[in-house]
Design a protein around this motif. Structure first.
Motif, PDB file in Angstrom:
ATOM      1  N   PRO A 196       0.800  -1.231   0.000  1.00 25.58           N
ATOM      2  CA  PRO A 196       0.000   0.000   0.000  1.00 25.58           C
ATOM      3  C   PRO A 196       0.829   1.276   0.000  1.00 25.58           C
ATOM      4  CG  PRO A 196      -0.473  -1.352   1.964  1.00 25.58           C
ATOM      5  CD  PRO A 196       0.507  -2.101   1.128  1.00 25.58           C
ATOM      6  N   VAL A 197       2.004   1.268   0.636  1.00 24.48           N
ATOM      7  CA  VAL A 197       2.853   2.460   0.644  1.00 24.48           C
ATOM      8  C   VAL A 197       3.361   2.745  -0.766  1.00 24.48           C
ATOM      9  CG1 VAL A 197       5.010   3.452   1.525  1.00 24.48           C
ATOM     10  CG2 VAL A 197       3.526   2.128   3.050  1.00 24.48           C
ATOM     11  N   VAL A 198       3.795   1.711  -1.453  1.00 25.31           N
ATOM     12  CA  VAL A 198       4.274   1.867  -2.829  1.00 25.31           C
ATOM     13  C   VAL A 198       3.119   2.292  -3.739  1.00 25.31           C
ATOM     14  CG1 VAL A 198       5.339   0.701  -4.800  1.00 25.31           C
ATOM     15  CG2 VAL A 198       6.129   0.192  -2.479  1.00 25.31           C
ATOM     16  N   GLN A 199       1.962   1.666  -3.572  1.00 24.96           N
ATOM     17  CA  GLN A 199       0.813   2.006  -4.407  1.00 24.96           C
ATOM     18  C   GLN A 199       0.433   3.481  -4.252  1.00 24.96           C
ATOM     19  OE1 GLN A 199      -2.489  -0.663  -3.817  1.00 24.96           O
ATOM     20  NE2 GLN A 199      -1.473  -2.356  -4.859  1.00 24.96           N
ATOM     21  N   LYS A 200       0.445   3.969  -3.036  1.00 23.32           N
ATOM     22  CA  LYS A 200       0.120   5.382  -2.819  1.00 23.32           C
ATOM     23  C   LYS A 200       1.135   6.286  -3.508  1.00 23.32           C
ATOM     24  CE  LYS A 200      -0.785   8.794   0.821  1.00 23.32           C
ATOM     25  NZ  LYS A 200      -0.842   9.034   2.294  1.00 23.32           N
ATOM     26  N   ALA A 201       2.397   5.891  -3.446  1.00 20.39           N
ATOM     27  CA  ALA A 201       3.462   6.717  -4.027  1.00 20.39           C
ATOM     28  C   ALA A 201       3.382   6.771  -5.550  1.00 20.39           C
ATOM     29  CB  ALA A 201       4.828   6.187  -3.592  1.00 20.39           C
ATOM     30  N   ILE A 202       2.826   5.743  -6.166  1.00 15.78           N
ATOM     31  CA  ILE A 202       2.724   5.725  -7.629  1.00 15.78           C
ATOM     32  C   ILE A 202       1.300   5.997  -8.115  1.00 15.78           C
ATOM     33  CG2 ILE A 202       4.715   4.190  -7.881  1.00 15.78           C
ATOM     34  CD1 ILE A 202       2.765   1.872  -8.375  1.00 15.78           C
ATOM     35  N   ASN A 203       0.401   6.295  -7.175  1.00 13.39           N
ATOM     36  CA  ASN A 203      -1.003   6.598  -7.501  1.00 13.39           C
ATOM     37  C   ASN A 203      -1.674   5.439  -8.223  1.00 13.39           C
ATOM     38  OD1 ASN A 203      -3.184   8.422  -7.301  1.00 13.39           O
ATOM     39  ND2 ASN A 203      -2.949   9.000  -9.449  1.00 13.39           N
ATOM     40  N   ARG A 204      -1.411   4.238  -7.750  1.00 12.67           N
ATOM     41  CA  ARG A 204      -1.996   3.035  -8.349  1.00 12.67           C
ATOM     42  C   ARG A 204      -2.559   2.165  -7.218  1.00 12.67           C
ATOM     43  NH1 ARG A 204      -2.617   0.522 -13.641  1.00 12.67           N
ATOM     44  NH2 ARG A 204      -3.035  -1.665 -13.243  1.00 12.67           N
ATOM     45  N   ILE A 205      -3.763   2.486  -6.769  1.00 15.62           N
ATOM     46  CA  ILE A 205      -4.386   1.735  -5.689  1.00 15.62           C
ATOM     47  C   ILE A 205      -5.133   0.554  -6.293  1.00 15.62           C
ATOM     48  CG2 ILE A 205      -5.916   1.843  -3.700  1.00 15.62           C
ATOM     49  CD1 ILE A 205      -3.402   3.662  -3.579  1.00 15.62           C
ATOM     50  N   GLN A 206      -4.701  -0.634  -5.945  1.00 12.05           N
ATOM     51  CA  GLN A 206      -5.260  -1.851  -6.537  1.00 12.05           C
ATOM     52  C   GLN A 206      -5.035  -3.002  -5.567  1.00 12.05           C
ATOM     53  OE1 GLN A 206      -4.032  -2.673 -10.616  1.00 12.05           O
ATOM     54  NE2 GLN A 206      -3.822  -4.847 -10.119  1.00 12.05           N
ATOM     55  N   THR A 207      -6.065  -3.519  -4.977  1.00 10.24           N
ATOM     56  CA  THR A 207      -5.905  -4.542  -3.954  1.00 10.24           C
ATOM     57  C   THR A 207      -5.633  -5.911  -4.570  1.00 10.24           C
ATOM     58  OG1 THR A 207      -8.246  -5.167  -3.850  1.00 10.24           O
ATOM     59  CG2 THR A 207      -7.534  -3.277  -2.503  1.00 10.24           C
ATOM     60  N   PHE A 208      -5.071  -6.762  -3.752  1.00 11.31           N
ATOM     61  CA  PHE A 208      -4.864  -8.143  -4.177  1.00 11.31           C
ATOM     62  C   PHE A 208      -6.196  -8.795  -4.513  1.00 11.31           C
ATOM     63  CE2 PHE A 208      -5.008 -12.631  -2.964  1.00 11.31           C
ATOM     64  CZ  PHE A 208      -4.056 -13.151  -3.835  1.00 11.31           C
ATOM     65  N   GLU A 209      -7.210  -8.532  -3.690  1.00  7.43           N
ATOM     66  CA  GLU A 209      -8.518  -9.172  -3.894  1.00  7.43           C
ATOM     67  C   GLU A 209      -9.129  -8.751  -5.228  1.00  7.43           C
ATOM     68  OE1 GLU A 209      -7.267  -9.471   0.139  1.00  7.43           O
ATOM     69  OE2 GLU A 209      -7.542  -7.663  -1.092  1.00  7.43           O
ATOM     70  N   GLN A 210      -9.024  -7.462  -5.580  1.00 11.71           N
ATOM     71  CA  GLN A 210      -9.509  -6.995  -6.882  1.00 11.71           C
ATOM     72  C   GLN A 210      -8.838  -7.759  -8.018  1.00 11.71           C
ATOM     73  OE1 GLN A 210      -8.544  -2.746  -6.247  1.00 11.71           O
ATOM     74  NE2 GLN A 210     -10.473  -2.310  -7.295  1.00 11.71           N
TER      75      GLN A 210
END
Length: 449
Positions: A171-185
């Motif tokens: 989640p920290v990396v995802q926030k930094a790259i503006n790519r929020i995508q969960t494992f479940e999705q």
């Protein structure tokens, strides 16, 4: 691997998905050349098609693709009208006896296209081109866009390969790259594709991302492996803020250094190998029964603008804003700006604005560089036979490289220039030896590891 060795061979060089590379394209090749090259496609030729959708509903900071963010569908709908026009125009210039063996939808995010529009887009292609019965249809997928109706539409267009951009699950990396995508999705989207008959799933993973650590990447790789993909593309993040200004949203100090990037790459590759995946070129991995793995073992692996491929078609026709086509004669690129692309297509049906015409030396060096990138070797006898009277220069360059190679990256045995296991991670740097244009100052590139 010694840190000094990594740093020594990590200088910025091209990724060599083409040769010559895109910075060398110019307006010396344009619409007239494109029309001629389309008309020269023979009735017995295989063709690959690439359709570019340059829109996303959010802009990922890491992305280096030609795309733009939109929260409204109207620009997408308008763009699709232009794409339909281009499909019809190009289809009318290409022999209907030529068979389409691969169709790839890329972006941007092709999955933001509405279901009915996606079906209509595929119908436009089948109305104007002849598709082989076993045509591979692949789509770049964003799980954030997907719902049941879109999954059904993707099944309706005959998608056979789904490519999921994951990048990193932290989640920290995802926030930094503006790519929020969960494992479940991601898991649910992959399962929905497989239930509808997709036979091959690819997952893209990035290393070298902001705030990414060896430990966080290991967790991401464990999650990716639990999804049981058929292929994994393990790319190094290319930080090119001078070219993609939105990458300035990523602080330079948040990025791992070159040695740490190398460690991340090596660890992810180890985990994939331990899970039974075969290494394909510098950054792809596949299950042993996957067609890409078979192509690699049989010496049929190729490289184009989408990376490594088992697609045997010599001709790639690119459609849409910024799309690049590859022909026997050279490369052609469409207008990148969507508004200008639409204006060109409305006026003439075509949008080619620049390109590159191959010289015999280009063709020779393109083969050598492709062999280094795909086979980690090239045969002196093969290039002498294929390019009589021209091969001497590249053979001499290979011998000179080997003579100066104090790091043991290469060997020459029985007339074959070959990268050692030690040298394979630096294949881009070795390939650059044979690039006749690299030193002319055109283009800046990402680091080679």
């Amino acid at each position: 691997m010694d840190d000094a060795l990594i740093l020594k061979h990590a200088n910025p060089v091209p990724r060599y998905t083409s040769y010559p590379t895109a910075p060398h394209f110019s307006e010396a090749v344009g619409p007239v050349d494109y029309q001629s090259w389309l008309g020269a496609i023979g009735p017995d030729e295989a063709i690959s098609l690439y359709a570019h959708v340059p829109y996303c509903d959010r802009l990922c900071w890491f992305c280096a693709c030609h795309t733009k963010q939109t929260l409204r569908y109207d620009p997408v709908a308008t763009y699709l009208t232009g794409l339909h026009r281009e499909i019809a125009e190009i289809g009318g210039r290409v022999s209907r006896e030529a068979k389409v063996t691969a169709l790839h939808f890329g972006g941007g995010s092709p999955t933001l296209v509405r279901p009915d529009d996606l079906i209509a887009l595929k119908r436009a292609f089948t109305d104007h081109f002849t598709f082989a019965a076993d045509c591979e249809i692949s789509v770049e997928m964003d799980p954030n866009d997907l719902d049941e109706a879109r999954h059904d539409a993707l099944a309706g267009i005959g998608m056979t390969r789904a490519s999921f951009g994951i990048q990193d699950f932290d989640p920290v990396v995802q926030k930094a790259i503006n790519r929020i995508q969960t494992f479940e999705q991601t898991r649910d989207a992959i399962e929905a594709s497989r239930v509808r008959g997709v036979h091959s799933v690819n997952c893209d993973v990035l290393y070298g991302l902001p705030y990414q650590s060896l430990q966080s990447l290991e967790r991401t790789m464990e999650a990716v492996l639990s999804l049981d993909p058929d292929r994994v593309a393990l790319f190094g993040y290319a930080h090119v803020p001078w070219m993609k200004t939105h990458q300035k949203m990523i602080p330079d100090e948040s990025l791992p250094g070159i040695v740490e990037r190398f460690a991340q790459m090596s660890r992810a590759a180890e985990m994939l190998a331990a899970a039974g995946y075969e290494s394909i070129g510098i950054d792809h991995f596949a299950k042993p029964d996957d067609s890409l793995a078979r192509a690699s073992r049989e010496g049929r692996l190729r490289r184009n603008f989408q990376g490594y491929t088992d697609d045997a078609a010599e001709t790639l026709v690119g459609l849409g804003a910024s799309a690049i086509g590859q022909f026997r004669q050279g490369y052609v690129q469409n207008m990148p700006a969507t508004g200008e692309y639409l204006r060109h297509v409305e006026n003439t049906g075509l949008a080619a604005v620049r390109g590159y015409r191959f010289t015999p030396d280009d063709t020779l060096r393109a083969k050598v560089i492709a062999d280094v990138m795909c086979r980690f070797a090239f045969s002196f006898a093969e290039v002498e036979e294929a390019f009589p009277g021209l091969a001497g220069a590249v053979i001499e360059e290979a011998r000179l490289f080997r003579a100066r190679d104090v790091d043991g990256l290469t060997t020459i045995e029985n007339g074959v220039f070959r990268l050692t296991e030690r040298g394979r991670p630096f294949a881009r740097s070795v390939a650059a030896t044979f690039d006749a244009y690299l030193g002319n100052g055109r283009g800046r590139h990402s680091v080679a590891v």
